[in-house]
Each structure stands twice: as C-alpha cells, then as structure tokens.
Design a protein around this motif. Structure first.
Motif, PDB file in Angstrom:
ATOM      1  N   GLU A 190       0.825  -1.209   0.000  1.00  0.00           N
ATOM      2  CA  GLU A 190       0.000   0.000   0.000  1.00  0.00           C
ATOM      3  C   GLU A 190       0.856   1.255   0.000  1.00  0.00           C
ATOM      4  OE1 GLU A 190      -2.567  -0.327   3.386  1.00  0.00           O
ATOM      5  OE2 GLU A 190      -3.900  -1.744   2.395  1.00  0.00           O
ATOM      6  N   ALA A 191       1.992   1.190   0.688  1.00  0.00           N
ATOM      7  CA  ALA A 191       2.883   2.344   0.725  1.00  0.00           C
ATOM      8  C   ALA A 191       3.449   2.635  -0.667  1.00  0.00           C
ATOM      9  CB  ALA A 191       4.016   2.117   1.722  1.00  0.00           C
ATOM     10  N   GLY A 192       3.599   1.591  -1.470  1.00  0.00           N
ATOM     11  CA  GLY A 192       4.016   1.755  -2.849  1.00  0.00           C
ATOM     12  C   GLY A 192       5.438   2.220  -3.059  1.00  0.00           C
ATOM     13  N   ILE A 193       6.281   2.076  -2.056  1.00  0.00           N
ATOM     14  CA  ILE A 193       7.644   2.578  -2.192  1.00  0.00           C
ATOM     15  C   ILE A 193       8.698   1.488  -2.057  1.00  0.00           C
ATOM     16  CG2 ILE A 193       7.094   4.905  -1.442  1.00  0.00           C
ATOM     17  CD1 ILE A 193       8.116   4.136   1.344  1.00  0.00           C
ATOM     18  N   PHE A 194       8.272   0.251  -1.874  1.00  0.00           N
ATOM     19  CA  PHE A 194       9.207  -0.843  -1.643  1.00  0.00           C
ATOM     20  C   PHE A 194       9.328  -1.747  -2.859  1.00  0.00           C
ATOM     21  CE2 PHE A 194       7.448   0.172   2.595  1.00  0.00           C
ATOM     22  CZ  PHE A 194       8.622   0.580   3.206  1.00  0.00           C
ATOM     23  N   GLN A 195      10.536  -2.222  -3.079  1.00  0.00           N
ATOM     24  CA  GLN A 195      10.821  -3.188  -4.129  1.00  0.00           C
ATOM     25  C   GLN A 195      10.429  -4.583  -3.617  1.00  0.00           C
ATOM     26  OE1 GLN A 195      11.977  -2.291  -7.201  1.00  0.00           O
ATOM     27  NE2 GLN A 195      11.732  -0.209  -6.417  1.00  0.00           N
ATOM     28  N   PRO A 196      10.210  -5.539  -4.510  1.00  0.00           N
ATOM     29  CA  PRO A 196       9.854  -6.894  -4.078  1.00  0.00           C
ATOM     30  C   PRO A 196      10.852  -7.514  -3.094  1.00  0.00           C
ATOM     31  CG  PRO A 196       9.435  -6.654  -6.416  1.00  0.00           C
ATOM     32  CD  PRO A 196      10.139  -5.389  -5.959  1.00  0.00           C
ATOM     33  N   THR A 197      12.143  -7.248  -3.282  1.00  0.00           N
ATOM     34  CA  THR A 197      13.134  -7.797  -2.347  1.00  0.00           C
ATOM     35  C   THR A 197      12.983  -7.187  -0.957  1.00  0.00           C
ATOM     36  OG1 THR A 197      14.764  -6.174  -3.090  1.00  0.00           O
ATOM     37  CG2 THR A 197      14.843  -8.363  -4.116  1.00  0.00           C
ATOM     38  N   GLU A 198      12.628  -5.910  -0.905  1.00  0.00           N
ATOM     39  CA  GLU A 198      12.417  -5.254   0.388  1.00  0.00           C
ATOM     40  C   GLU A 198      11.171  -5.807   1.077  1.00  0.00           C
ATOM     41  OE1 GLU A 198      14.096  -0.791  -0.107  1.00  0.00           O
ATOM     42  OE2 GLU A 198      12.418  -1.315  -1.441  1.00  0.00           O
ATOM     43  N   ILE A 199      10.121  -6.036   0.300  1.00  0.00           N
ATOM     44  CA  ILE A 199       8.898  -6.606   0.867  1.00  0.00           C
ATOM     45  C   ILE A 199       9.183  -8.009   1.398  1.00  0.00           C
ATOM     46  CG2 ILE A 199       6.560  -7.417   0.315  1.00  0.00           C
ATOM     47  CD1 ILE A 199       6.347  -4.976  -1.575  1.00  0.00           C
ATOM     48  N   GLY A 200      10.037  -8.746   0.708  1.00  0.00           N
ATOM     49  CA  GLY A 200      10.444 -10.068   1.191  1.00  0.00           C
ATOM     50  C   GLY A 200      11.158  -9.991   2.525  1.00  0.00           C
ATOM     51  N   LEU A 201      12.070  -9.045   2.650  1.00  0.00           N
ATOM     52  CA  LEU A 201      12.792  -8.835   3.905  1.00  0.00           C
ATOM     53  C   LEU A 201      11.822  -8.467   5.020  1.00  0.00           C
ATOM     54  CD1 LEU A 201      15.359  -8.255   5.676  1.00  0.00           C
ATOM     55  CD2 LEU A 201      15.254  -5.934   4.763  1.00  0.00           C
ATOM     56  N   LEU A 202      10.951  -7.515   4.754  1.00  0.00           N
ATOM     57  CA  LEU A 202       9.983  -7.082   5.763  1.00  0.00           C
ATOM     58  C   LEU A 202       9.073  -8.237   6.170  1.00  0.00           C
ATOM     59  CD1 LEU A 202       9.069  -3.626   4.192  1.00  0.00           C
ATOM     60  CD2 LEU A 202      10.582  -4.032   6.145  1.00  0.00           C
ATOM     61  N   GLY A 203       8.685  -9.063   5.217  1.00  0.00           N
ATOM     62  CA  GLY A 203       7.846 -10.227   5.509  1.00  0.00           C
ATOM     63  C   GLY A 203       8.552 -11.239   6.390  1.00  0.00           C
ATOM     64  N   ARG A 204       9.832 -11.482   6.118  1.00  0.00           N
ATOM     65  CA  ARG A 204      10.601 -12.422   6.957  1.00  0.00           C
ATOM     66  C   ARG A 204      10.710 -11.910   8.380  1.00  0.00           C
ATOM     67  NH1 ARG A 204      13.719 -12.368   2.411  1.00  0.00           N
ATOM     68  NH2 ARG A 204      15.394 -11.175   3.383  1.00  0.00           N
ATOM     69  N   VAL A 205      10.976 -10.620   8.518  1.00  0.00           N
ATOM     70  CA  VAL A 205      11.076 -10.027   9.862  1.00  0.00           C
ATOM     71  C   VAL A 205       9.726 -10.130  10.576  1.00  0.00           C
ATOM     72  CG1 VAL A 205      11.483  -7.887  11.156  1.00  0.00           C
ATOM     73  CG2 VAL A 205      12.988  -8.510   9.252  1.00  0.00           C
ATOM     74  N   PHE A 206       8.652  -9.840   9.863  1.00  0.00           N
ATOM     75  CA  PHE A 206       7.310  -9.932  10.447  1.00  0.00           C
ATOM     76  C   PHE A 206       7.047 -11.356  10.930  1.00  0.00           C
ATOM     77  CE2 PHE A 206       2.683 -10.455  10.180  1.00  0.00           C
ATOM     78  CZ  PHE A 206       2.262  -9.388  10.958  1.00  0.00           C
ATOM     79  N   ASP A 207       7.360 -12.341  10.102  1.00  0.00           N
ATOM     80  CA  ASP A 207       7.131 -13.741  10.470  1.00  0.00           C
ATOM     81  C   ASP A 207       7.959 -14.158  11.679  1.00  0.00           C
ATOM     82  OD1 ASP A 207       5.324 -14.012   8.389  1.00  0.00           O
ATOM     83  OD2 ASP A 207       6.776 -14.968   7.029  1.00  0.00           O
ATOM     84  N   GLN A 208       9.177 -13.656  11.781  1.00  0.00           N
ATOM     85  CA  GLN A 208      10.070 -14.055  12.862  1.00  0.00           C
ATOM     86  C   GLN A 208       9.799 -13.329  14.179  1.00  0.00           C
ATOM     87  OE1 GLN A 208      14.264 -14.455  11.724  1.00  0.00           O
ATOM     88  NE2 GLN A 208      13.585 -14.439   9.598  1.00  0.00           N
TER      89      GLN A 208
END
Length: 68
Positions: free
Chosen positions: A8-26
C-alpha cells in the motif's frame, strides 16, 4: 499483514517486501491480536525506513516499542 502495508505504501521493491515479511514472520507472538500485528508491522516498516536494513537488527528492534 506486512505485505499489504508495504504494498500500500508503494515505495518498496519486491526484495524489500520479502525482507519485511521475513522479519514480520520471525517476530510474531502467540495470541497476538490484529491490532498488535498492525502495530508490529508499522514498527518494522518504520525501523526499515529509518535506515535499519540488517535483518537481525530489524528483528531485535521491531520487538521493542517505538521511542517517542
């Protein structure tokens, strides 16, 4: 949850979203409410946008409340 917020923020690359998702999961906690998940997702994104890009550091910092 974090994928939606980051997208929704529209400012992140797919690799960044992957990183954020891993952190969220952990960093998830047992019996966490939707409100608590949203707050945690916001902390992760805020920490990343503040320049923290190391995954381990993001995990540690994102478990703590944001300083004001």
């Amino acid at each position: 949850m974090i994928h939606r917020k980051a997208t929704e923020a529209g400012i992140f690359q797919p690799t960044e979203i992957g990183l954020l998702g891993r952190v969220f999961d952990q960093t998830k906690a047992a019996n966490e409410t939707t409100t608590e998940q949203e707050a945690r997702a916001s902390r992760i994104i805020a920490n990343y946008m503040a320049g923290i890009s190391d995954e381990k550091e993001l995990i540690v910092l994102s478990r703590q409340a944001l300083g004001r």
